[in-house]
Design a protein around this motif. Structure first.
Motif, PDB file in Angstrom:
ATOM      1  N   THR A   1      83.056   9.415  25.325  1.00 20.76           N
ATOM      2  CA  THR A   1      84.387   9.758  25.828  1.00 20.76           C
ATOM      3  C   THR A   1      85.045   8.585  26.558  1.00 20.76           C
ATOM      4  O   THR A   1      86.150   8.714  27.053  1.00 20.76           O
ATOM      5  CB  THR A   1      84.313  10.979  26.760  1.00 20.76           C
ATOM      6  N   MET A   2      84.351   7.451  26.621  1.00 12.11           N
ATOM      7  CA  MET A   2      84.938   6.179  27.052  1.00 12.11           C
ATOM      8  C   MET A   2      84.522   5.127  26.028  1.00 12.11           C
ATOM      9  O   MET A   2      83.390   4.672  26.020  1.00 12.11           O
ATOM     10  CB  MET A   2      84.461   5.784  28.456  1.00 12.11           C
ATOM     11  N   PRO A   3      85.432   4.755  25.118  1.00  9.96           N
ATOM     12  CA  PRO A   3      85.076   3.760  24.099  1.00  9.96           C
ATOM     13  C   PRO A   3      84.878   2.384  24.720  1.00  9.96           C
ATOM     14  O   PRO A   3      85.222   2.124  25.874  1.00  9.96           O
ATOM     15  CB  PRO A   3      86.286   3.772  23.155  1.00  9.96           C
ATOM     16  N   GLY A   4      84.323   1.480  23.913  1.00  6.87           N
ATOM     17  CA  GLY A   4      84.205   0.077  24.307  1.00  6.87           C
ATOM     18  C   GLY A   4      85.074  -0.791  23.413  1.00  6.87           C
ATOM     19  O   GLY A   4      85.547  -0.356  22.359  1.00  6.87           O
ATOM     20  N   LEU A   5      85.304  -2.024  23.837  1.00  8.86           N
ATOM     21  CA  LEU A   5      86.049  -2.973  23.016  1.00  8.86           C
ATOM     22  C   LEU A   5      85.123  -3.577  21.961  1.00  8.86           C
ATOM     23  O   LEU A   5      83.915  -3.705  22.182  1.00  8.86           O
ATOM     24  CB  LEU A   5      86.631  -4.091  23.884  1.00  8.86           C
ATOM     25  N   PRO A   6      85.656  -3.982  20.802  1.00 12.56           N
ATOM     26  CA  PRO A   6      84.832  -4.621  19.774  1.00 12.56           C
ATOM     27  C   PRO A   6      84.519  -6.070  20.145  1.00 12.56           C
ATOM     28  O   PRO A   6      85.032  -6.605  21.138  1.00 12.56           O
ATOM     29  CB  PRO A   6      85.724  -4.548  18.537  1.00 12.56           C
ATOM     30  N   ARG A   7      83.713  -6.712  19.324  1.00 11.73           N
ATOM     31  CA  ARG A   7      83.318  -8.109  19.580  1.00 11.73           C
ATOM     32  C   ARG A   7      84.548  -9.014  19.684  1.00 11.73           C
ATOM     33  O   ARG A   7      84.617  -9.899  20.536  1.00 11.73           O
ATOM     34  CB  ARG A   7      82.396  -8.601  18.469  1.00 11.73           C
ATOM     35  N   VAL A   8      85.521  -8.786  18.812  1.00 11.76           N
ATOM     36  CA  VAL A   8      86.771  -9.558  18.858  1.00 11.76           C
ATOM     37  C   VAL A   8      87.914  -8.560  19.037  1.00 11.76           C
ATOM     38  O   VAL A   8      88.469  -8.042  18.061  1.00 11.76           O
ATOM     39  CB  VAL A   8      86.974 -10.390  17.581  1.00 11.76           C
ATOM     40  N   PRO A   9      88.300  -8.243  20.268  1.00 15.83           N
ATOM     41  CA  PRO A   9      89.352  -7.250  20.487  1.00 15.83           C
ATOM     42  C   PRO A   9      90.727  -7.768  20.077  1.00 15.83           C
ATOM     43  O   PRO A   9      91.001  -8.978  20.114  1.00 15.83           O
ATOM     44  CB  PRO A   9      89.294  -7.003  21.995  1.00 15.83           C
ATOM     45  N   SER A  10      91.581  -6.844  19.690  1.00 15.58           N
ATOM     46  CA  SER A  10      92.949  -7.213  19.311  1.00 15.58           C
ATOM     47  C   SER A  10      93.686  -7.906  20.445  1.00 15.58           C
ATOM     48  O   SER A  10      94.622  -8.683  20.210  1.00 15.58           O
ATOM     49  CB  SER A  10      93.721  -5.958  18.890  1.00 15.58           C
ATOM     50  N   ALA A  11      93.284  -7.621  21.679  1.00 18.06           N
ATOM     51  CA  ALA A  11      93.944  -8.226  22.838  1.00 18.06           C
ATOM     52  C   ALA A  11      93.949  -9.742  22.762  1.00 18.06           C
ATOM     53  O   ALA A  11      94.848 -10.400  23.315  1.00 18.06           O
ATOM     54  CB  ALA A  11      93.254  -7.775  24.131  1.00 18.06           C
ATOM     55  N   GLU A  12      92.970 -10.335  22.072  1.00 16.81           N
ATOM     56  CA  GLU A  12      92.915 -11.797  21.979  1.00 16.81           C
ATOM     57  C   GLU A  12      94.093 -12.367  21.202  1.00 16.81           C
ATOM     58  O   GLU A  12      94.411 -13.555  21.341  1.00 16.81           O
ATOM     59  CB  GLU A  12      91.604 -12.225  21.319  1.00 16.81           C
ATOM     60  N   SER A  13      94.744 -11.528  20.385  1.00 20.31           N
ATOM     61  CA  SER A  13      95.847 -12.011  19.539  1.00 20.31           C
ATOM     62  C   SER A  13      97.209 -11.558  20.025  1.00 20.31           C
ATOM     63  O   SER A  13      98.229 -11.915  19.428  1.00 20.31           O
ATOM     64  CB  SER A  13      95.639 -11.529  18.095  1.00 20.31           C
ATOM     65  N   ILE A  14      97.264 -10.781  21.084  1.00 21.15           N
ATOM     66  CA  ILE A  14      98.541 -10.253  21.568  1.00 21.15           C
ATOM     67  C   ILE A  14      99.085 -11.162  22.663  1.00 21.15           C
ATOM     68  O   ILE A  14      98.379 -11.480  23.626  1.00 21.15           O
ATOM     69  CB  ILE A  14      98.367  -8.813  22.092  1.00 21.15           C
ATOM     70  N   ARG A  15     100.342 -11.583  22.491  1.00 21.22           N
ATOM     71  CA  ARG A  15     100.939 -12.507  23.467  1.00 21.22           C
ATOM     72  C   ARG A  15     102.461 -12.461  23.339  1.00 21.22           C
ATOM     73  O   ARG A  15     102.999 -11.844  22.417  1.00 21.22           O
ATOM     74  CB  ARG A  15     100.448 -13.931  23.225  1.00 21.22           C
ATOM     75  N   LEU A  16     103.137 -13.123  24.269  1.00 20.20           N
ATOM     76  CA  LEU A  16     104.582 -13.331  24.171  1.00 20.20           C
ATOM     77  C   LEU A  16     104.841 -14.680  23.518  1.00 20.20           C
ATOM     78  O   LEU A  16     104.190 -15.679  23.854  1.00 20.20           O
ATOM     79  CB  LEU A  16     105.232 -13.297  25.556  1.00 20.20           C
ATOM     80  N   ASN A  17     105.810 -14.726  22.584  1.00 21.11           N
ATOM     81  CA  ASN A  17     106.162 -16.012  21.987  1.00 21.11           C
ATOM     82  C   ASN A  17     107.207 -16.725  22.836  1.00 21.11           C
ATOM     83  O   ASN A  17     107.596 -16.248  23.914  1.00 21.11           O
ATOM     84  CB  ASN A  17     106.625 -15.832  20.537  1.00 21.11           C
ATOM     85  N   ALA A  18     107.691 -17.866  22.352  1.00 16.03           N
ATOM     86  CA  ALA A  18     108.622 -18.685  23.135  1.00 16.03           C
ATOM     87  C   ALA A  18     109.936 -17.967  23.406  1.00 16.03           C
ATOM     88  O   ALA A  18     110.628 -18.270  24.385  1.00 16.03           O
ATOM     89  CB  ALA A  18     108.896 -19.999  22.392  1.00 16.03           C
ATOM     90  N   ALA A  19     110.265 -16.983  22.549  1.00 15.86           N
ATOM     91  CA  ALA A  19     111.501 -16.229  22.749  1.00 15.86           C
ATOM     92  C   ALA A  19     111.298 -15.020  23.652  1.00 15.86           C
ATOM     93  O   ALA A  19     112.227 -14.242  23.881  1.00 15.86           O
ATOM     94  CB  ALA A  19     112.055 -15.780  21.400  1.00 15.86           C
ATOM     95  N   GLY A  20     110.066 -14.854  24.162  1.00 19.92           N
ATOM     96  CA  GLY A  20     109.778 -13.721  25.033  1.00 19.92           C
ATOM     97  C   GLY A  20     109.510 -12.426  24.297  1.00 19.92           C
ATOM     98  O   GLY A  20     109.520 -11.357  24.904  1.00 19.92           O
ATOM     99  N   LEU A  21     109.248 -12.503  22.992  1.00 21.70           N
ATOM    100  CA  LEU A  21     108.974 -11.324  22.181  1.00 21.70           C
ATOM    101  C   LEU A  21     107.469 -11.141  22.010  1.00 21.70           C
ATOM    102  O   LEU A  21     106.716 -12.117  21.967  1.00 21.70           O
ATOM    103  CB  LEU A  21     109.641 -11.448  20.810  1.00 21.70           C
ATOM    104  N   VAL A  22     107.051  -9.891  21.872  1.00 25.03           N
ATOM    105  CA  VAL A  22     105.630  -9.578  21.710  1.00 25.03           C
ATOM    106  C   VAL A  22     105.178  -9.960  20.311  1.00 25.03           C
ATOM    107  O   VAL A  22     105.843  -9.662  19.316  1.00 25.03           O
ATOM    108  CB  VAL A  22     105.368  -8.077  21.953  1.00 25.03           C
ATOM    109  N   GLU A  23     104.027 -10.601  20.220  1.00 26.08           N
ATOM    110  CA  GLU A  23     103.393 -10.895  18.941  1.00 26.08           C
ATOM    111  C   GLU A  23     101.978 -10.333  18.957  1.00 26.08           C
ATOM    112  O   GLU A  23     101.354 -10.216  20.008  1.00 26.08           O
ATOM    113  CB  GLU A  23     103.329 -12.401  18.681  1.00 26.08           C
ATOM    114  N   GLY A  24     101.459  -9.987  17.779  1.00 22.50           N
ATOM    115  CA  GLY A  24     100.076  -9.580  17.665  1.00 22.50           C
ATOM    116  C   GLY A  24      99.846  -8.089  17.610  1.00 22.50           C
ATOM    117  O   GLY A  24      98.745  -7.652  17.288  1.00 22.50           O
ATOM    118  N   LEU A  25     100.860  -7.268  17.934  1.00 21.30           N
ATOM    119  CA  LEU A  25     100.709  -5.817  17.772  1.00 21.30           C
ATOM    120  C   LEU A  25     100.739  -5.485  16.283  1.00 21.30           C
ATOM    121  O   LEU A  25     101.415  -6.146  15.499  1.00 21.30           O
ATOM    122  CB  LEU A  25     101.836  -5.064  18.470  1.00 21.30           C
ATOM    123  N   PHE A  26     100.005  -4.459  15.892  1.00 17.16           N
ATOM    124  CA  PHE A  26     100.005  -4.063  14.483  1.00 17.16           C
ATOM    125  C   PHE A  26      99.834  -2.570  14.368  1.00 17.16           C
ATOM    126  O   PHE A  26      99.555  -1.910  15.366  1.00 17.16           O
ATOM    127  CB  PHE A  26      98.896  -4.778  13.719  1.00 17.16           C
TER     128      PHE A  26
END
Length: 558
Positions: A533-558
């Motif tokens: 009832t409390m999952p864990g993160l995988p070896r390579v979590p998606s969070a590693e690819s989520i960031r703001l780009n130079a225009a201030g927009l979110v990248e990496g969500l899917f």
């Protein structure tokens, strides 16, 4: 040129002001509480005002068991809503909100994909309107009040060893599954073994999704059992006088959120219990409101039909007095080949034999859904690697099971690619063929309800449970809770409790290791196998690819 990502497609959407979306359903601007320009909450005053209207048709979208290949249940839900609008129907969509845990983990977002999405995509998959934060705060307020009551003398005589109310947070964090609290001396209270669940597993989340009004919400919150005394009598949230303050924190969260699809079809996005550890459906308030405003309402239930659809039928419909008019069962060629034993890296190659083997999973779900008395149609969510021979094999198999399989290209083409399914679903929903019946009666004993689901839906040969589990169920029956439905917490990847066992296994054992009483929500949770009832993160979590780009927009969500 590389194909556009989901977030790029969503960002290019021509969204209408949310007041225009509301107007399509007859909701005036004065009854919308806007969160920016493209999302709003619908006021309780308006919801109350439409309750006397007749209901539209209710269409459930569910799926085969999920695989790493992907099935596209939410994408099909959104596409079908757009498809119904395209053929001239007054349609609305009802889906769940996204949890931050999977977004930053491995499952991804919950807004659809390709050209069948709900927007604003970034907001939908991040904080949205703050509902999950309100649920987390209300839940943890109660936890703090339990500890505080014990600290200041424990007038309720709570047995600290039998506090059953854990804390929650909306993130995958395995380190918090089992913890010790109140270390550091007398000023910090009494040390105790405790733990965290993910917010979507909270009983407060389930209650928000089943409550019909603020009054009903407060009553249900008060009914929650948080601990037991030494004489084993229950201690309720109302005994701690916590339910009033919790309701205050949840008063805005109870109002459903209105947004839109890429094609401007109205979409209610509200609540988000997982289907593998909770009941897996969006809120009753959102669904019942949509049914008063649209002629066709398309909703979904989480994960495969053995979990989400079963709970939709046996818990949500039972509690809310709903009955689906048709069910759409989503499958993909890739996922069926995965069920036939093909590894992920080889799923792009044609393999009709493996697909036919994997179709056993599809057939099991078709038969299970028909057992509820509701007409079923199969939606084949198209991938570019699918071959005509593979699609034809699915059509032929579905026909042998007494169901029609329709190829859908909504991911690539939007509503234009799903018109055939939309017409068929509208015909089924209008036919009056549905004779919905839950799987078991209220008066059946609790353990028999668990066995009924395990045998009839999972096709298990046996359900095992320690004497302590059986005694606990018997005690709850003696306390007047025997009429409640059961909510199975089980891996989503298999009909069994072994996530690696694909296809349509039969005769397996379902071990029930723990049961929890959600007295406020109104069901008993049976925790099976190794489900967490409390999952864990995988070896390579998606969070590693989520960031703001130079225009201030979110990248990496899917």
């Amino acid at each position: 040129m590389a194909p556009k990502t989901d977030i790029e497609i969503a960002r290019a959407a021509r969204k209408l002001p949310i007041q225009e979306i509301g107007a399509r359903l007859g909701i005036g601007a004065e009854d919308l509480v806007p969160y920016g320009h493209d999302k709003a909450k619908v006021s309780q005053r308006f919801i109350d005002s439409v309750q006397g209207r007749p209901n539209g048709r209710l269409i459930l979208v569910t799926a085969i068991n999920p695989t790493p290949a992907g099935e596209g249940k939410t994408t099909t839900t959104v596409g079908l809503g757009d498809g119904l609008a395209r053929i001239g129907k007054n349609a609305a969509i009802c889906i769940r909100e996204a949890s931050l845990g999977p977004n930053f983990g491995m499952k991804g977002g919950a807004a659809g994909g390709g050209h069948a999405q709900v927007v604003p995509m970034e907001d939908m998959n991040l904080h949205f309107t703050g509902d999950f934060h309100a649920i987390t705060s209300a839940h943890n307020l109660l936890a703090a009040m339990i500890d505080n009551h014990i600290y200041w003398g424990n007038a309720l005589d709570i047995d600290q060893r039998r506090v059953v109310w854990r804390r929650v947070m909306d993130m995958n964090d395995r380190a918090l599954r089992d913890v010790v609290t109140s270390l550091g001396g007398v000023a910090n209270g009494f040390p105790a073994q405790a733990g965290f669940d993910i917010t979507v597993a909270s009983e407060v989340m389930a209650i928000l999704c089943l409550a019909t009004s603020l009054t009903d919400l407060e009553r249900r919150l008060g009914d929650m059992i948080v601990a037991y005394r030494r004489d084993r009598t229950p201690v309720y949230a109302r005994d701690l006088k916590a339910h009033g303050a919790m309701t205050v924190l949840l008063k805005d969260a109870l109002q459903p959120n209105l947004v839109q699809t890429l094609e401007n079809t109205p979409a209610f996005v509200h609540g988000g219990p997982f289907a593998n550890i909770a009941h897996g459906c969006n809120s009753v308030t959102a669904t019942t409101t949509a049914l008063k405003l649209a002629d066709y309402v398309v909703t979904e239930a989480g994960f495969g039909a053995d979990l989400g659809a079963e709970k939709f039928m046996n818990i949500k419909c039972r509690k809310a007095g709903l009955a689906p008019d048709a069910v759409v069962l989503v499958a993909t060629v890739r996922a069926l080949k995965a069920n036939g034993g093909i590894p992920k890296e080889d799923l792009g190659a044609e393999n009709v034999e493996a697909l036919r083997t994997g179709c056993a999973n599809l057939g099991r779900h078709i038969a299970n859904l028909k057992a509820f008395g509701v007409p079923v149609v199969v939606a084949v969510n198209h991938f570019v690697t699918d071959t005509e021979a593979e699609v034809e094999a699915i059509r032929a198999y579905a026909a042998d099971q007494g169901a029609e399989a329709i190829l859908c290209r909504h991911w690539a083409q939007g509503s234009a690619g799903i018109e055939d399914l939309a017409r068929r679903v509208a015909d089924l929903a209008d036919s009056g063929a549905s004779a919905f019946t839950p799987l078991y009666p209220d008066e059946m004993p609790l353990f028999e309800k668990i066995e009924t689901i395990a045998r009839r839906i999972y096709h298990a040969g046996e359900v095992t449970a320690d004497k302590a589990v059986r005694d606990q169920l018997a005690a709850w029956e003696a306390q007047g809770y025997g009429h409640l439905p059961v909510c199975m917490a089980k891996t989503q990847y298999s009909f069994s409790t072994d996530p690696a066992l694909r296809g349509a296994p039969s005769g397996h054992v379902v071990p029930v290791r723990e049961v929890r009483l959600s007295a406020g929500a109104g069901f008993v949770v049976a925790i099976c196998g190794q489900i967490m009832t409390m999952p864990g993160l995988p070896r390579v979590p998606s969070a590693e690819s989520i960031r703001l780009n130079a225009a201030g927009l979110v990248e990496g969500l899917f």
